[in-house]
Scaffold this motif. Sequence first.
Motif, PDB file in Angstrom:
ATOM      1  N   GLY A  62      -8.955  18.332   6.864  1.00 15.11           N
ATOM      2  CA  GLY A  62     -10.237  17.651   7.060  1.00 15.11           C
ATOM      3  C   GLY A  62     -10.347  16.373   6.233  1.00 15.11           C
ATOM      4  O   GLY A  62     -11.170  15.517   6.506  1.00 15.11           O
ATOM      5  N   LYS A  63      -9.496  16.251   5.203  1.00 17.22           N
ATOM      6  CA  LYS A  63      -9.557  15.052   4.351  1.00 17.22           C
ATOM      7  C   LYS A  63      -8.767  13.920   4.991  1.00 17.22           C
ATOM      8  O   LYS A  63      -7.771  14.168   5.673  1.00 17.22           O
ATOM      9  CB  LYS A  63      -8.892  15.348   3.009  1.00 17.22           C
ATOM     10  N   PRO A  64      -9.138  12.653   4.719  1.00 15.13           N
ATOM     11  CA  PRO A  64      -8.267  11.558   5.160  1.00 15.13           C
ATOM     12  C   PRO A  64      -6.919  11.675   4.449  1.00 15.13           C
ATOM     13  O   PRO A  64      -6.870  12.036   3.264  1.00 15.13           O
ATOM     14  CB  PRO A  64      -9.001  10.294   4.699  1.00 15.13           C
ATOM     15  N   CYS A  65      -5.857  11.394   5.193  1.00 13.91           N
ATOM     16  CA  CYS A  65      -4.505  11.551   4.661  1.00 13.91           C
ATOM     17  C   CYS A  65      -4.320  10.744   3.368  1.00 13.91           C
ATOM     18  O   CYS A  65      -3.698  11.191   2.410  1.00 13.91           O
ATOM     19  CB  CYS A  65      -3.570  11.120   5.767  1.00 13.91           C
ATOM     20  N   LYS A  66      -4.907   9.561   3.314  1.00 17.00           N
ATOM     21  CA  LYS A  66      -4.761   8.685   2.146  1.00 17.00           C
ATOM     22  C   LYS A  66      -5.336   9.338   0.888  1.00 17.00           C
ATOM     23  O   LYS A  66      -4.767   9.235  -0.199  1.00 17.00           O
ATOM     24  CB  LYS A  66      -5.494   7.367   2.419  1.00 17.00           C
ATOM     25  N   THR A  67      -6.464  10.048   1.064  1.00 17.11           N
ATOM     26  CA  THR A  67      -7.110  10.703  -0.083  1.00 17.11           C
ATOM     27  C   THR A  67      -6.269  11.890  -0.540  1.00 17.11           C
ATOM     28  O   THR A  67      -6.060  12.095  -1.731  1.00 17.11           O
ATOM     29  CB  THR A  67      -8.521  11.201   0.320  1.00 17.11           C
ATOM     30  N   ALA A  68      -5.769  12.669   0.431  1.00 20.76           N
ATOM     31  CA  ALA A  68      -5.003  13.861   0.068  1.00 20.76           C
ATOM     32  C   ALA A  68      -3.713  13.488  -0.654  1.00 20.76           C
ATOM     33  O   ALA A  68      -3.312  14.149  -1.601  1.00 20.76           O
ATOM     34  CB  ALA A  68      -4.690  14.671   1.316  1.00 20.76           C
ATOM     35  N   LEU A  69      -3.069  12.409  -0.223  1.00 23.80           N
ATOM     36  CA  LEU A  69      -1.767  12.042  -0.806  1.00 23.80           C
ATOM     37  C   LEU A  69      -1.901  11.095  -1.979  1.00 23.80           C
ATOM     38  O   LEU A  69      -1.012  11.013  -2.814  1.00 23.80           O
ATOM     39  CB  LEU A  69      -0.868  11.380   0.247  1.00 23.80           C
ATOM     40  N   ASN A  70      -3.012  10.371  -2.019  1.00 24.66           N
ATOM     41  CA  ASN A  70      -3.239   9.429  -3.100  1.00 24.66           C
ATOM     42  C   ASN A  70      -1.998   8.568  -3.290  1.00 24.66           C
ATOM     43  O   ASN A  70      -1.452   8.471  -4.388  1.00 24.66           O
ATOM     44  CB  ASN A  70      -3.542  10.241  -4.368  1.00 24.66           C
ATOM     45  N   CYS A  71      -1.506   8.010  -2.195  1.00 33.29           N
ATOM     46  CA  CYS A  71      -0.183   7.381  -2.301  1.00 33.29           C
ATOM     47  C   CYS A  71      -0.251   5.888  -2.577  1.00 33.29           C
ATOM     48  O   CYS A  71      -1.210   5.218  -2.252  1.00 33.29           O
ATOM     49  CB  CYS A  71       0.696   7.654  -1.092  1.00 33.29           C
ATOM     50  N   ASP A  72       0.826   5.480  -3.215  1.00 34.96           N
ATOM     51  CA  ASP A  72       0.945   4.086  -3.620  1.00 34.96           C
ATOM     52  C   ASP A  72       2.211   3.595  -2.934  1.00 34.96           C
ATOM     53  O   ASP A  72       3.310   3.782  -3.402  1.00 34.96           O
ATOM     54  CB  ASP A  72       1.090   4.067  -5.148  1.00 34.96           C
ATOM     55  N   ASN A  73       2.047   3.037  -1.745  1.00 35.45           N
ATOM     56  CA  ASN A  73       3.266   2.713  -0.998  1.00 35.45           C
ATOM     57  C   ASN A  73       3.372   1.246  -0.608  1.00 35.45           C
ATOM     58  O   ASN A  73       3.773   0.904   0.488  1.00 35.45           O
ATOM     59  CB  ASN A  73       3.453   3.613   0.216  1.00 35.45           C
ATOM     60  N   GLY A  74       2.956   0.417  -1.544  1.00 36.65           N
ATOM     61  CA  GLY A  74       3.254  -1.000  -1.392  1.00 36.65           C
ATOM     62  C   GLY A  74       2.478  -1.670  -0.274  1.00 36.65           C
ATOM     63  O   GLY A  74       1.268  -1.515  -0.170  1.00 36.65           O
ATOM     64  N   ASN A  75       3.218  -2.409   0.584  1.00 37.60           N
ATOM     65  CA  ASN A  75       2.557  -3.296   1.533  1.00 37.60           C
ATOM     66  C   ASN A  75       2.017  -2.589   2.771  1.00 37.60           C
ATOM     67  O   ASN A  75       2.514  -2.773   3.871  1.00 37.60           O
ATOM     68  CB  ASN A  75       3.539  -4.386   1.976  1.00 37.60           C
ATOM     69  N   ASP A  76       1.034  -1.800   2.562  1.00 35.01           N
ATOM     70  CA  ASP A  76       0.335  -1.116   3.641  1.00 35.01           C
ATOM     71  C   ASP A  76       1.257  -0.583   4.733  1.00 35.01           C
ATOM     72  O   ASP A  76       1.231  -1.048   5.869  1.00 35.01           O
ATOM     73  CB  ASP A  76      -0.716  -2.065   4.268  1.00 35.01           C
ATOM     74  N   PRO A  77       2.109   0.394   4.399  1.00 36.29           N
ATOM     75  CA  PRO A  77       2.995   0.904   5.427  1.00 36.29           C
ATOM     76  C   PRO A  77       2.304   1.935   6.309  1.00 36.29           C
ATOM     77  O   PRO A  77       2.935   2.532   7.162  1.00 36.29           O
ATOM     78  CB  PRO A  77       4.110   1.538   4.617  1.00 36.29           C
ATOM     79  N   CYS A  78       0.982   2.162   6.100  1.00 31.99           N
ATOM     80  CA  CYS A  78       0.306   3.178   6.893  1.00 31.99           C
ATOM     81  C   CYS A  78      -0.019   2.667   8.292  1.00 31.99           C
ATOM     82  O   CYS A  78      -0.867   3.220   8.984  1.00 31.99           O
ATOM     83  CB  CYS A  78      -0.954   3.659   6.176  1.00 31.99           C
ATOM     84  N   ASN A  79       0.632   1.587   8.716  1.00 27.85           N
ATOM     85  CA  ASN A  79       0.371   1.068  10.058  1.00 27.85           C
ATOM     86  C   ASN A  79       1.244   1.791  11.082  1.00 27.85           C
ATOM     87  O   ASN A  79       1.886   1.164  11.917  1.00 27.85           O
ATOM     88  CB  ASN A  79       0.609  -0.448  10.108  1.00 27.85           C
ATOM     89  N   LEU A  80       1.210   3.116  10.974  1.00 26.95           N
ATOM     90  CA  LEU A  80       2.034   3.934  11.866  1.00 26.95           C
ATOM     91  C   LEU A  80       1.629   3.721  13.321  1.00 26.95           C
ATOM     92  O   LEU A  80       2.474   3.780  14.218  1.00 26.95           O
ATOM     93  CB  LEU A  80       1.893   5.406  11.457  1.00 26.95           C
ATOM     94  N   ALA A  81       0.321   3.458  13.544  1.00 26.51           N
ATOM     95  CA  ALA A  81      -0.152   3.259  14.913  1.00 26.51           C
ATOM     96  C   ALA A  81       0.615   2.125  15.586  1.00 26.51           C
ATOM     97  O   ALA A  81       0.948   2.212  16.762  1.00 26.51           O
ATOM     98  CB  ALA A  81      -1.644   2.955  14.901  1.00 26.51           C
ATOM     99  N   GLN A  82       0.923   1.061  14.805  1.00 29.38           N
ATOM    100  CA  GLN A  82       1.668  -0.065  15.392  1.00 29.38           C
ATOM    101  C   GLN A  82       3.168   0.250  15.468  1.00 29.38           C
ATOM    102  O   GLN A  82       3.844  -0.088  16.423  1.00 29.38           O
ATOM    103  CB  GLN A  82       1.519  -1.344  14.546  1.00 29.38           C
TER     104      GLN A  82
END
Length: 450
Positions: A62-82
Amino acid sequence: MAFSSPQLKRWLGQIGADQVLEVMTDSFETGAVFIVDANSDILLWSKGAEQLLGLSAASAVGKPCKTALNCDNGNDPCNLAQLGIVKAQAVRVRLPDGRTLDCYRTAKAFYDNAGNFAGAIEYLQPQHQAAGLPQPTGETFHGILTRDPKMLEAIQIIRNVAATEATVLIRGESGTGKEMVAHALHLESPRHYRPFLAINCAALTPSLLESELFGHVKGAFTGAVRNHAGLFQRANGGTLFLDEIAELPLELQAKLLRVLQERNFIPVGGDHPVSVDVRIIAATHRSLREEVKAGRFREDLMYRLRVVPIFLPPLRERRLDIGLLLQHLINRHNLQGHRFVDRIAPEAMRLLLDYDWPGNVRELNNVVEYAYAVGRGGELSIADLPPEFREPVRPPMPQPTQPLSRPKPAAEEALIREALEIGAGNLEQAARYAGMSRATFWRKRKKYGI
Ligand SMILES: Nc1ncnc2c1ncn2[C@@H]1O[C@H](COP(=O)(O)OP(=O)(O)OP(=O)(O)O)[C@@H](O)[C@H]1O
């Protein structure tokens, strides 16, 4: 891609796709599997995710993935949709207890009929596991990595003397970690909230060194346009690390002795003493006794400085640390994302283990940096090592009874013991480390009774 049949669809309908998914994701015990919806909120959190990331499914779902992982992954690689798909991307996750975990992320996005992002399935694997390299198991102490008994002894001494005011003299070749050890001692001591300052006594001319250490008053010499606080004053309440102490000129040795005995000094050009409370840690690659014998170092100062002597062995005498430091450096460089090394060619490993390392850990850092700058691909090979590793060594004339390639039994036995220790129970890794097939490794163990 896995083959899916119409029968599978029917079967999933009977069993329930959710149950099958749960069983499958939970079977990845050493990595974290999770599924997110179109808003990147977590829908499924595997047992492996609970274990690896220290967060229960009840708290994560139920939590946003970013909150659960609290990750620090540089240049916004969470653009999985693209991107649609991500393979072995280096990410750093912050665990609920504050520690960080470096992982590789593999993810696949799903889209609805209109082509909109509809969620994803993700897999995180700790980097040390992914690299097929054993996890560093040696002791780490304020960043000092080692499993060498003499280094561990030195660390124990640091722990014991940190709380005291004893002066410590660290002896070791250049690049063995003397400054790291001095800093660790400071961090362990009650002075840790005050400054830790360092100076290399060999790097400055005597007059500059005096001014840097003890400061000067305005007008003390041409160019002294204002009062200048020296390192002793700036380190007040903390620790001052004097590297290459054997190079301290004799006239400054007298001044240092005075600080150690009377806890005060007179700045250059000054006329009254300044009191300070500074703990001194000194280091040298030379023997101070020899320097005293040669008349270059004051005996009384030597005794003042070496109340607690600590010796750091050169890297060539702690070969177990070579593997450990290599793993650490490879993990660190992999994180930067330019190259991902997941194995070291056995012949390259042998060269690294046999090398003399005159520049010690600093040189090892440089060698790995070189390999990442010039090399490509997943395997760190001989071609990735600096030229000094590849210079042809003229082989001795072969003895008719002894083929050139056969290693000396003592060296071979030592290599096997070392590989077993590094593999920590994983025979596959141990054999790879020794540069042998599993069968040869097993035969050699039998031969040496290990
Ligand atoms: N045991 C260790 N674990 C991790 N990193 C290490 C270790 N020993 C040394 N290093 C690294 O190697 C480099 C050299 O270490 P350091 O400056 O402490 O050596 P040094 O003995 O003080 O060298 P010098 O006498 O030339 O000043 C640094 O980058 C340090 O972080």
